[in-house]
Design an enzyme around this catalytic site. Structure first.
Site, short mmCIF file in Angstrom:
data_model
loop_
_atom_site.label_atom_id
_atom_site.label_comp_id
_atom_site.label_asym_id
_atom_site.label_seq_id
_atom_site.Cartn_x
_atom_site.Cartn_y
_atom_site.Cartn_z
CB CYS A 121 -0.91 0.01 1.23
SG CYS A 121 -2.06 1.40 1.26
CG HIS B 224 -1.64 -1.21 5.89
ND1 HIS B 224 -2.11 -0.15 6.64
CD2 HIS B 224 -1.80 -0.83 4.60
CE1 HIS B 224 -2.52 0.81 5.84
NE2 HIS B 224 -2.35 0.43 4.59
NE ARG C 191 -0.84 4.61 8.77
CZ ARG C 191 -2.10 4.27 9.04
NH1 ARG C 191 -2.54 4.33 10.27
NH2 ARG C 191 -2.91 3.88 8.08
CG ASP D 227 -0.77 3.92 5.31
OD1 ASP D 227 0.12 4.41 6.04
OD2 ASP D 227 -1.97 3.92 5.61
CB CYS E 169 -5.74 -0.43 4.64
SG CYS E 169 -5.41 0.05 2.92
CO CO Z 1 -3.44 1.10 2.97
#
Ligand code: CO
Length: 196
Positions: free
Chosen positions: A42, A98, A46, A44, A101
């Site tokens: 992803c 994750h 993090r 993302d 998400c």
């Molecule tokens: Co995500």
């Protein structure tokens, strides 16, 4: 100093350190890459793949998008997959989802996401519909969302296994392994969900 200056300053000291530790490091890196893993994760912030796994530069070829999707009509993903399998000859393909998400959360919501994101996450809404009865049986909304994160990873592994690139490669006898993982943003732990 802005945030980008901070990144550049860190990079400078990192490059110097790498050269001090191993004088030929960048000569080898400049020559060519030989990664053994394709990582699909992803976007993302993090979930930075090399940080959470400790994979050094040169080990992982990486493709990221919202909610780590492997979509059959996505030319960017298909090109990355073909290049990884046919040219780089990776041994492993990882799909890493994750918990928490944003893409999966948006797919669980009845509110529309921003236009393009909303189109993109229709793929997750389709998975949600495919597993409707399993998901409906989970009463806790957070657990239901977490399960959709996992099912999304499992379905992306199936999508990858069904691509002509992977099928052809396996027919030729390549030992290509597919791994579905899930990362917990609350604990930092990465776990196996499925292998194919
Ligand atoms: Co995500």
């Amino acid at each position: 100093m802005d945030q980008i200056d901070d990144l550049l300053a860190y990079n400078k000291s990192w490059a110097e350190r790498a050269k001090t530790d191993d004088a030929q490091y960048f000569d080898r890196m400049a020559d060519k890459q030989n990664p053994s893993i394709l990582w699909i994760g992803c976007s993302d912030s993090r979930v930075p793949p090399s940080v959470i796994t400790g994979a050094k530069p040169g080990v992982m070829f990486i493709h990221r998008n919202i909610a780590n999707l492997a979509v059959h009509s996505d030319i960017s993903f298909l090109a990355v997959l073909e290049y990884s399998v046919d040219v780089l000859k990776v041994d492993h393909i990882v799909v890493a989802g994750h918990y928490n998400c944003g893409g999966v959360k948006a797919a669980c919501s009845h509110e529309p996401a921003p236009d393009m994101v909303d189109h993109w996450i229709q793929h997750i809404r389709d998975i949600k519909r495919m597993y409707q009865s399993e998901l409906d049986a989970i009463t806790n909304p957070k657990n239901r969302e977490n399960r959709l994160v996992e099912l999304n990873v499992i379905e992306q592994i199936r999508n990858i296994a069904n691509t002509t690139t992977v099928r052809r490669s396996r027919k030729r006898g390549a030992s290509l392994k597919l791994h579905g993982l899930v990362y917990d943003t609350a604990t930092g732990e990465l776990q196996r969900l499925i292998e194919s």
